[in-house]
Design a protein around this motif. Structure first.
Motif, short mmCIF file in Angstrom:
data_model
loop_
_atom_site.label_atom_id
_atom_site.label_comp_id
_atom_site.label_asym_id
_atom_site.label_seq_id
_atom_site.Cartn_x
_atom_site.Cartn_y
_atom_site.Cartn_z
N LEU A 144 5.97 -29.41 -27.27
CA LEU A 144 6.45 -28.13 -27.79
C LEU A 144 7.77 -28.36 -28.53
O LEU A 144 8.73 -28.89 -27.95
CB LEU A 144 6.66 -27.13 -26.66
CG LEU A 144 7.26 -25.77 -27.04
CD1 LEU A 144 6.32 -25.00 -27.98
CD2 LEU A 144 7.59 -24.95 -25.81
N GLU B 136 11.03 -26.80 -30.07
CA GLU B 136 11.79 -25.56 -29.91
C GLU B 136 13.28 -25.86 -29.92
O GLU B 136 13.73 -26.83 -29.29
CB GLU B 136 11.40 -24.86 -28.61
CG GLU B 136 11.87 -23.43 -28.51
CD GLU B 136 11.27 -22.73 -27.30
OE1 GLU B 136 10.97 -21.52 -27.39
OE2 GLU B 136 11.07 -23.40 -26.26
N THR C 16 0.98 -33.29 -25.15
CA THR C 16 1.15 -31.99 -25.81
C THR C 16 2.64 -31.68 -25.84
O THR C 16 3.28 -31.58 -24.78
CB THR C 16 0.39 -30.88 -25.06
OG1 THR C 16 -0.99 -31.24 -24.95
CG2 THR C 16 0.50 -29.56 -25.81
N TRP D 176 12.35 -31.26 -28.65
CA TRP D 176 10.95 -31.24 -28.24
C TRP D 176 10.85 -31.41 -26.72
O TRP D 176 11.75 -31.97 -26.08
CB TRP D 176 10.14 -32.31 -28.96
CG TRP D 176 10.70 -33.72 -28.81
CD1 TRP D 176 11.57 -34.33 -29.65
CD2 TRP D 176 10.43 -34.63 -27.75
NE1 TRP D 176 11.88 -35.58 -29.19
CE2 TRP D 176 11.18 -35.80 -28.03
CE3 TRP D 176 9.65 -34.58 -26.60
CZ2 TRP D 176 11.18 -36.91 -27.19
CZ3 TRP D 176 9.63 -35.69 -25.77
CH2 TRP D 176 10.38 -36.84 -26.06
N ARG E 173 4.16 -24.73 -33.46
CA ARG E 173 5.23 -25.40 -32.70
C ARG E 173 4.68 -26.41 -31.69
O ARG E 173 5.44 -27.18 -31.11
CB ARG E 173 6.11 -24.37 -31.98
CG ARG E 173 6.91 -23.48 -32.93
CD ARG E 173 7.85 -22.55 -32.17
NE ARG E 173 7.12 -21.62 -31.31
CZ ARG E 173 7.30 -21.51 -29.99
NH1 ARG E 173 8.19 -22.26 -29.39
NH2 ARG E 173 6.60 -20.64 -29.30
N ILE E 174 3.38 -26.37 -31.46
CA ILE E 174 2.76 -27.30 -30.52
C ILE E 174 2.14 -28.47 -31.29
O ILE E 174 1.36 -28.27 -32.22
CB ILE E 174 1.69 -26.59 -29.67
CG1 ILE E 174 2.35 -25.57 -28.74
CG2 ILE E 174 0.88 -27.60 -28.87
CD1 ILE E 174 1.36 -24.82 -27.87
#
Length: 271
Positions: free
Chosen positions: A251, A253, A249, A257, A219-220
């Motif tokens: 994430l 989710e 960076t 994002w 997910r990263i």
């Protein structure tokens, strides 16, 4: 003398190319700064005097030749100053080169054929070598930029529009940004925060270079970018700018994002 005039013209032309391409080759939309144009004019004045055939019209010729030798020394000092502060070593090099040029200005009866060849070879090697080195940096930048923008990768997220908005907005941290990044990262990105006098961008380019999924946490996503910007005040005066590499960076989710980290390396070692 024709060889001498050609040799003195070569570094001037190479400097013109370098000035208009480095660091501006990072973005062809960035115009040369006023300081660069001023340096070019200062460099051209002694060169023009050296190239003009004044000895054909004025007497005595020895006085014209003497002033052209002085102009040669000034020319080399101006050339070196365009690339940074003048140091003692550069003054010595300019002095030695001027002595070699002075020897070529001497009457043929006072010169030695073998020494003539040696002097011409030294001047050719140094001046042409310096000019080639001056052009090496722009050529290398072009090569690196081509490699950077043509490497294949899988795109997981599209963060460029939002990041550009964060960089340029003058309305502060709003709901649109809060959805995709914390206020701390916004302050790192936003140029108005760093430069209160900022009125507009002369140029802003944010190019995505690569995306990579974290090996342990899918997910990263790591997004590598290159930015080029030129900041100006209300009077169109240059405030700041340049080029740099960044890594975000991100994430992923709940079908959206969020940027959780932002770093800006000093080089392209992100590869």
């Amino acid at each position: 003398m024709k060889l001498l005039k050609i040799l003195l013209t070569v570094p001037f032309i190479s400097f013109i190319i370098a000035m208009f391409t480095d660091p501006y080759i990072y973005s062809f939309s960035i115009l040369p700064h006023k300081e660069g144009i001023f340096n070019l004019i200062i460099l051209f004045i002694p060169l023009l005097y050296i190239l003009l055939p004044l000895e054909k019209f004025f007497q005595p010729k020895s006085r014209i030749i003497f002033t052209k030798i002085i102009a040669s020394f000034i020319y080399f000092i101006c050339l070196f100053s365009c690339f940074g502060d003048i140091v003692f070593k550069q003054i010595i090099i300019a002095f030695v080169l001027t002595l070699l040029i002075a020897y070529l200005y001497c009457s043929i009866s006072l010169r030695f054929k073998f020494l003539d060849i040696v002097v011409k070879i030294i001047l050719c090697l140094f001046i042409i070598g310096t000019s080639v080195f001056t052009l090496y940096i722009p050529v290398r930048i072009v090569k690196n930029r081509y490699i950077e923008t043509h490497q294949p990768y899988t795109e997981y997220v599209d963060i460029i529009p939002t990041v550009k908005y964060a960089i340029t907005t003058q309305n502060g941290y709003d709901e649109k940004l809060a959805e995709h990044m914390p206020e701390k990262i916004f302050k790192q990105l936003n140029q108005k925060t760093s430069y209160p006098k900022l009125d507009h961008f002369g140029t802003l380019e944010l190019t995505e270079l690569y995306q990579k999924q974290d090996e342990n946490v899918p997910r990263i996503i790591y997004v590598d970018t290159r930015s080029t910007k030129s900041l100006e005040d209300a009077n169109n005066n240059h405030i700041s700018g340049g080029q740099g590499y960044q890594q975000f960076t991100v994430l992923i989710e709940n079908n959206t994002w969020y940027i959780i980290n932002y770093i800006e390396p000093v080089s392209s070692d992100w590869r």
